[in-house]
Design an enzyme around this catalytic site. Structure first.
Site, PDB file in Angstrom:
ATOM      1  N   SER A  71       0.868  -1.182   0.000  1.00 54.95           N
ATOM      2  CA  SER A  71       0.000   0.000   0.000  1.00 54.95           C
ATOM      3  C   SER A  71       0.900   1.224   0.000  1.00 54.95           C
ATOM      4  CB  SER A  71      -0.918  -0.015   1.218  1.00 54.95           C
ATOM      5  OG  SER A  71      -0.184   0.102   2.406  1.00 54.95           O
ATOM      6  N   HIS A 123      -3.399  -6.020   2.846  1.00 54.40           N
ATOM      7  CA  HIS A 123      -2.439  -6.977   3.397  1.00 54.40           C
ATOM      8  C   HIS A 123      -3.038  -8.368   3.590  1.00 54.40           C
ATOM      9  CE1 HIS A 123       0.452  -3.677   5.029  1.00 54.40           C
ATOM     10  NE2 HIS A 123       0.416  -3.754   3.720  1.00 54.40           N
ATOM     11  N   GLN A 158      -6.356  -1.447   7.264  1.00 54.08           N
ATOM     12  CA  GLN A 158      -5.263  -2.356   6.950  1.00 54.08           C
ATOM     13  C   GLN A 158      -4.633  -3.060   8.160  1.00 54.08           C
ATOM     14  OE1 GLN A 158      -2.231  -1.181   3.791  1.00 54.08           O
ATOM     15  NE2 GLN A 158      -1.043  -0.934   5.645  1.00 54.08           N
ATOM     16  N   ASP A 180      -4.034   1.282  11.616  1.00 49.73           N
ATOM     17  CA  ASP A 180      -3.608   1.955  10.388  1.00 49.73           C
ATOM     18  C   ASP A 180      -4.739   1.780   9.381  1.00 49.73           C
ATOM     19  OD1 ASP A 180      -2.488   2.973   8.134  1.00 49.73           O
ATOM     20  OD2 ASP A 180      -0.845   1.528   7.978  1.00 49.73           O
ATOM     21  N   GLU A 229      -3.181   5.738  12.202  1.00 54.24           N
ATOM     22  CA  GLU A 229      -2.270   6.073  11.106  1.00 54.24           C
ATOM     23  C   GLU A 229      -3.074   6.211   9.813  1.00 54.24           C
ATOM     24  OE1 GLU A 229       0.926   3.214  10.867  1.00 54.24           O
ATOM     25  OE2 GLU A 229       1.085   3.506   8.706  1.00 54.24           O
ATOM     26  N   ASP A 248       1.634   8.478   7.277  1.00 53.58           N
ATOM     27  CA  ASP A 248       2.518   7.516   6.592  1.00 53.58           C
ATOM     28  C   ASP A 248       2.555   7.899   5.108  1.00 53.58           C
ATOM     29  OD1 ASP A 248       3.713   5.330   5.366  1.00 53.58           O
ATOM     30  OD2 ASP A 248       2.115   3.917   5.838  1.00 53.58           O
ATOM     31  N   LYS A 281       9.848   5.297   7.257  1.00 51.23           N
ATOM     32  CA  LYS A 281      10.192   4.099   6.474  1.00 51.23           C
ATOM     33  C   LYS A 281      11.381   4.458   5.590  1.00 51.23           C
ATOM     34  CE  LYS A 281       5.507   2.162   5.914  1.00 51.23           C
ATOM     35  NZ  LYS A 281       4.280   2.304   5.100  1.00 51.23           N
ATOM     36  N   HIS A 284       8.671  -0.981   9.503  1.00 52.49           N
ATOM     37  CA  HIS A 284       8.981  -1.967   8.460  1.00 52.49           C
ATOM     38  C   HIS A 284       8.118  -1.721   7.227  1.00 52.49           C
ATOM     39  CE1 HIS A 284       5.380  -4.717   9.697  1.00 52.49           C
ATOM     40  NE2 HIS A 284       5.076  -3.451   9.706  1.00 52.49           N
ATOM     41  N   ARG A 285       8.159  -2.616   6.235  1.00 55.24           N
ATOM     42  CA  ARG A 285       7.209  -2.635   5.115  1.00 55.24           C
ATOM     43  C   ARG A 285       6.514  -3.982   5.094  1.00 55.24           C
ATOM     44  NH1 ARG A 285       7.395   2.085   1.855  1.00 55.24           N
ATOM     45  NH2 ARG A 285       5.284   1.331   1.513  1.00 55.24           N
ATOM     46  N   SER A 286       5.406  -4.061   4.372  1.00 50.21           N
ATOM     47  CA  SER A 286       4.687  -5.341   4.333  1.00 50.21           C
ATOM     48  C   SER A 286       5.514  -6.423   3.634  1.00 50.21           C
ATOM     49  CB  SER A 286       3.327  -5.169   3.670  1.00 50.21           C
ATOM     50  OG  SER A 286       3.464  -4.586   2.398  1.00 50.21           O
TER      51      SER A 286
END
Ligand code: PGA
Ligand code: ZN
Length: 431
Positions: free
Chosen positions: A40, A153, A162, A241, A295, A322, A347, A375-377
């Site tokens: 995303s 996700h 999410q 988020d 978020e 974000d 990020k 982190h990232r997904s």
């Protein structure tokens, strides 16, 4: 001095290609880093270079980025001082020459940037967090522990938001925070199991059963907190988020596409919300549940909506930008000026170098915006962000649930750091 740099293609937690780089110094000291990748993504993130050859890794290959490191960046950086991070990052920015790292790819540049810092810390025989942060580093972050995955996700989950996270705010140490999170995580698993829900997990390791909407998910999480014997709000709170940019369509917040449960025509209408209705719903959720952080409550371009939301609940809870800020100084400054949100998600791959990441962190600190390292997904076993959070005494980290090794690698590194700091470590307070 840098003796050599070697880039290669490896795989991330989704099995998609990503860039890994080794920086080797003249003393044959190695620094190795790999870069994460989001699903995303914010519209204004720096450019992630993909090969786009549909028949190879469905276009997701990163061999061009690897080649850019090996053929363009490496010749320029050989012989340059590995300890001069700002200079190295600046050289790469000049070499790229575009605003969003479009020529070389932010995945190429970031991998070199992070590997340089690691090589330098190894060269000096210092832990990474000490090398980056210096003598004042001692604070372990509060983990925002993912527990339910929705939105993009998880395609199994039926919720539009999410991420749902639990926040162990009243722990005495990082290790205790993890243990508290673990207890709630497994109680939720048990509850879901008993009710016949699926307990399989989404991209960031949270459960993703077919809940009957947002409040059903929150009710289950709350039940798990209660059964684990924690006081909601006081000991364990909830963060979400919304990733609202993913469901903002035609100036409406459209919950209908994701929320797959059976709905009447009337209900469907209620799921397409105006900006004001969406904000009203968020403040209702904040009143009903122990939510302390939201978020991306609004779309990345809906600055008016962000202003309204901040005005409505910005003094009560943490509002995190974000996709809104994409870790970039310019965007954050705009938000500060417009008094929008009160916190920023950090990020590293949204901006693309360590130097620029640190710049953004410092702007937030100066303006009393909270930093949350993230982190990232799609992530790797690289635990750089764990060190980054301790380096700047950052109060919060968001790095997934308590399963899946690419998430756990960050928690494990924080456990190591807490252990190494011993009595000199402290656990963040929520304020
Ligand atoms: P992403 O999601 O890594 O898929 O962008 C993480 C987030 O939105 O915080
Ligand atoms: Zn987000």
């Amino acid at each position: 001095k840098i003796k050599n740099i070697q880039a290669r293609q490896i795989l991330d937690s989704r099995g998609n290609p990503t860039v890994e780089v080794d920086v080797i110094t003249e003393n044959n000291i190695l620094g190795r880093a790999s870069v994460p990748s989001g699903t995303s993504k914010g519209k204004y993130e720096t450019f992630e270079l993909r090969d786009n050859k549909e028949n190879i890794f469905f276009g997701k290959g990163v061999l061009k980025a690897v080649q850019n490191v090996n053929d363009i960046i490496t010749p320029e950086l050989i012989g340059k001082p590995v300890l001069d991070q700002i200079y190295i990052d600046q050289l790469m920015l000049e070499l790229d020459g575009t605003i969003n790292k479009k020529r070389l790819g932010s995945n190429a540049i970031l991998a070199v940037s992070l590997a340089t810092a690691k090589a330098a810390s190894n060269e000096l025989n210092l832990p990474l967090y000490k090398y980056i942060g210096g003598i004042y580093t001692c604070l372990l972050p509060i983990p925002l522990i993912n527990i339910v995955n929705g939105g993009k996700h998880s395609n199994a989950s039926s919720i539009v938001f999410q991420e749902f996270m639990i926040v162990p705010i009243k722990a005495n140490s990082f290790v205790e925070a993890i243990q508290m999170g673990h207890k709630v995580f497994y109680h939720l698993k048990n509850i879901l199991d008993k009710k016949g829900f699926s307990t399989s997990v989404g991209d960031e390791g949270g459960f993703s059963p077919n809940f009957n909407g947002i409040e059903d998910a929150l009710d289950h999480i709350l039940e798990a907190i209660h059964i684990a014997n924690y006081v909601p709000y006081d000991q364990i709170a909830i963060a979400i988020d919304c990733a609202a940019s993913e469901f903002y369509k035609n100036h409406k917040y459209d919950y209908s596409h994701f929320e797959k449960f059976e709905k009447s025509e009337n209900e469907t209408k209620n799921l397409i919300k105006s900006r004001e209705e969406h904000i009203r719903y968020l403040s209702y959720l904040v009143r009903k549940y122990p939510i302390i952080s939201i978020e991306d409550g609004m779309d990345q371009n809906d600055w008016e909506g962000w202003k309204l939301l901040t005005h409505e609940i910005g003094d009560k809870i943490q509002l995190v930008g974000d996709d809104l800020f994409v870790t970039q100084a310019k965007k954050l400054n705009e938000g500060i000026e417009k008094k929008v949100a009160n916190s920023i998600l950090i990020k590293v791959n949204q901006v693309g170098t360590l130097t620029e990441t640190i710049e953004t962190i410092n702007i937030a600190k100066k303006n009393k915006y909270k930093n949350i390292i993230s982190h990232r997904s799609g992530d790797t076993e690289d635990s750089f962000i764990a060190d980054l959070s301790v380096a700047f005494n950052i109060e919060q980290i968001k790095t997934g649930s308590l399963c899946r090794s690419e998430r756990i690698s960050k928690y494990n590194q924080l456990l190591r750091i807490e252990n190494a700091l011993g009595k000199y470590s402290s656990y963040s307070k929520w304020n």
